[in-house]
Design a protein around this motif. Structure first.
Motif, mmCIF file in Angstrom:
data_model
loop_
_atom_site.group_PDB
_atom_site.id
_atom_site.type_symbol
_atom_site.label_atom_id
_atom_site.label_comp_id
_atom_site.label_asym_id
_atom_site.label_seq_id
_atom_site.Cartn_x
_atom_site.Cartn_y
_atom_site.Cartn_z
ATOM 1 N N THR A 1 0.818 -1.349 0.023
ATOM 2 C CA THR A 1 -0.094 -0.007 -0.018
ATOM 3 C C THR A 1 0.816 1.109 -0.030
ATOM 4 O O THR A 1 0.406 2.436 -0.361
ATOM 5 C CB THR A 1 -0.800 0.019 1.185
ATOM 6 O OG1 THR A 1 -0.137 0.176 2.463
ATOM 7 C CG2 THR A 1 -1.896 -1.097 1.319
ATOM 8 N N ILE B 1 -7.669 -2.531 -0.390
ATOM 9 C CA ILE B 1 -6.782 -3.314 -1.234
ATOM 10 C C ILE B 1 -7.922 -4.345 -1.963
ATOM 11 O O ILE B 1 -8.654 -5.077 -0.926
ATOM 12 C CB ILE B 1 -5.671 -3.947 -1.098
ATOM 13 C CG1 ILE B 1 -4.664 -2.807 -0.558
ATOM 14 C CG2 ILE B 1 -4.922 -4.833 -1.956
ATOM 15 C CD1 ILE B 1 -4.238 -1.731 -1.357
ATOM 16 N N ARG C 1 -4.382 -0.868 -6.537
ATOM 17 C CA ARG C 1 -4.848 -1.372 -5.512
ATOM 18 C C ARG C 1 -5.358 -2.695 -5.404
ATOM 19 O O ARG C 1 -6.314 -2.864 -4.907
ATOM 20 C CB ARG C 1 -5.680 -0.314 -4.607
ATOM 21 C CG ARG C 1 -5.035 1.164 -4.600
ATOM 22 C CD ARG C 1 -5.760 2.060 -3.718
ATOM 23 N NE ARG C 1 -6.120 1.895 -2.582
ATOM 24 C CZ ARG C 1 -5.103 1.915 -1.675
ATOM 25 N NH1 ARG C 1 -3.990 2.517 -1.868
ATOM 26 N NH2 ARG C 1 -5.243 1.731 -0.347
#
Lengths: 421, 421
Positions: A256, A291, A320
């Motif tokens: 991330t 995500i 993502r």
């Protein structure tokens, strides 16, 4: 001056000039190269208004072409970003000169003393896409390593690259170095790329830096040696002996922190015995962080996990999204990585030294990590200063390509009238 | 078993097997590789009668083909030469294993520990001509460096190579290593070479070892990376500050010790100011040693010197001939070398450190020498043990190619739950 429509003639002239500059640059004093880079940094800062104005033209072109927000962001220059270009130039200026460094030396029973010393490669061709800072980084690294460079930037960054390039040339001029040491292909015509890829008489190596389209073109057409730079299909394997907290920290960071860089994790492999413990926690944390997790059948039992298809293995999302799969054991993970990795960066999370050793030994990627975020796959984080890219091939350069990786070497042998019996 | 007429299918199978063997070999224990090479040496010695008988078939074929005496001598095996093949195998067996060696390591402020370690390249294709010992040397060096190898010897040494190869395979078997680690192309069909040069899916690098015909073929057809091995167009420059006795010793040794090796001197450059002193003495000594000296106009004044033509500059004679030319100064010598050298080995004779430094800096050859015979251009004399050849290119390998030059590297990065801010 130059005829910009006769591409073969244009590129031939650029190549010829580069080769001549390289011959001179090979033994240029370190101080001159340092001075050129510092003067270039000064010139960039002095010209910041012009550079930002040139960039505005590129941004307009980009808007007309309908570039994505991500692309537009990569293209954009403001005063802060110009400042980091200057910082980058100064950082390379401050690095040690790799050329002439003695890599090893030894004496022989014959009486000979042998040294292996670094030399430049000669002429480097750099083909890149939208990011304007690459013009400065690539120019600086090639100069530092005593190579002449031919820069071929993407059409999106055409004006920004020209403005930055002019500052690099100003630096060369101030330091009394050949201006042809850093040349830029002054046309958007794509056939110039094909020329560059086949100029074996002038170009010693091509460094491609871009997406799939560029890589494919290079693989098909290049006759000049290439530092392969494939995608970053980065795997993180959670071993049976993984530490829960470290695993959570590392996986979240690897996926991330920034999703668009080549060191971002794209596939999570989880040892079957820790699926219900660490695995489940990590997957839930990824989902909670927004995500999308595309899992195999076992992992689909976790709420929110979508179904992975065969196309998800070996996929570089740069987004993502992460693929996730259960493996029977460490060898299952190594086999999956052997099949789907792009040999860029792969990581194991484990407290078991034997498992880490096995993973280090058997995963054949440029960078193999243990208990560390794959987002560290970066020349700066490795302590190399700037990088031109991360090489995923095994010939010559591998991993982050900084100034030292842009060199070759030669042997200097000293005798005293020594003859061979 | 294999269909020897369907060359693409044959080569594809060989390539596939090599790749599978390479994956296993990459982490083979050092002891197993050493054991395999020792067992191969034992097997070669035990099979010496068979090997010499096989060689006799090749000698017959060579006589029918009308090979030159020099070629026939290179092809011939007797018990002494089989003994040196065994010695070569044992010498490589005794070398340190390059694979896994830590080339450098360092810590980062982030807490990461980074190691750069040697890894095999993967699959090496070796294409060579008549000398049968290359089968053993190349096979041994590739095995030592953890690479699978595909050997393609010349048609002249077909039977000798087969007999030696069988012993290498016996060694692999005894050590429990994959037999496909060292394969030999079992046909004289030349289209197998073209296949090998384009098998990018299986072959990581080609090492060509042979004359102009082979080099040209490789340059035209190769899609796989190649360790360039051009001719040895070796220059010796007699500087104004050369020592007369050392110069005489070195030039005579460099030209006459063995004329047929790639480190033999092919061109003598003499500073104008010492033509009538050292130069004249050296040229007379060469003539007295039965060497034909092809000189420029100035040197033709010396009795016995014949006239050089443009074709003599940059010519690799491999014979009892040397080109000779007067230069105005050291820069004239460096310019001549820059134009005509094959970047293999070039030498300066001088007592002047500044001149030597200038020559070392500005001559861009794999090996640059001072006051030493160019016949030392050899992996053994460099202390590397056996060599596969001398690379004249600048990509990856340069100079003598021993086991270490047949490796790549990777980065091993260790953290402790380390994340990137």
């Amino acid at each position: 001056m130059k005829d910009l429509t006769d591409i073969p003639a244009l590129m031939d002239e650029i190549g010829r000039r580069a080769k001549a500059a390289a011959a001179e640059l090979a033994f240029a004093p370190s101080e001159a190269k340092t001075r050129a880079l510092e003067a270039a940094a000064d010139a960039v800062w002095a010209a910041r208004a012009d550079i930002i104005a040139a960039n505005e033209k590129d941004m307009e072109y980009g808007r007309e072409k309908g570039l994505s927000d991500a692309m537009m962001d990569r293209l954009m220059l403001d005063e802060d970003r110009v400042q980091s270009i200057c910082d980058g130039l100064r950082a390379v200026a401050a690095q040690d000169d790799p050329v002439g460094a003695v890599l090893e030396e030894w004496d022989r029973p014959s009486g000979l003393h042998i040294q292996r010393v670094r030399t430049p490669l000669g002429v480097v061709g750099v083909i890149y896409e939208s990011r304007p800072n690459v013009t400065a980084d690539a120019g600086a690294l090639c100069l530092k390593s005593g190579n002449a460079v031919i820069l071929r930037g993407g059409s999106e960054s055409f004006h920004s690259a020209a403005a930055i390039h002019a500052c690099l040339v100003e630096g060369l001029r101030e330091a009394g170095l050949p201006e042809d040491a850093i040349q830029r292909v002054p046309t958007r015509d794509r056939s110039a790329v094909s020329e560059l890829l086949t100029m074996t008489a002038y170009v010693d190596v091509i460094v491609p830096r871009g997406g799939k389209g560029l890589v494919g073109l290079v693989q098909r057409e290049a006759r000049v040696p290439v530092f392969a730079h494939l995608e970053g299909i980065v795997h993180v394997y959670i071993d049976v002996a993984a530490d829960p907290q470290k695993t959570l920290d590392v996986v979240l960071n690897a996926k991330t922190r920034r999703t668009g860089i080549c060191g971002a994790a794209e596939c999570l492999l989880i040892h079957r015995d820790v699926v219900d413990t660490i695995g489940q926690g990590v997957v839930r944390a990824l989902l909670a962080a927004g995500i999308e997790v595309r899992g195999d059948e076992t992992l689909q039992a976790i709420e929110g996990v979508t179904a992975a298809t065969e196309a998800d293995w070996g996929c570089e999302y740069l987004d993502r999204v992460i693929a996730a799969r259960v493996v029977e054991d460490i060898d299952g993970a190594i086999a999956h990585i052997g099949r789907y990795s792009s040999n860029h960066t792969d990581c194991i999370l484990t407290e078991d030294d034997a498992a880490a050793e096995r993973f280090f030994e058997r995963v054949d990627s440029a960078i193999v990590m243990r208990n560390a975020s794959t987002q560290f796959a970066d020349g700066g984080e490795f302590g190399m200063g700037a990088e031109i890219g991360i090489a995923t091939g095994k010939m010559h350069a591998r991993g982050p390509v900084g100034a030292a990786q842009l060199t070759s070497f030669k042997y200097l042998v000293t005798g005293d009238g020594t003859t061979r019996p």
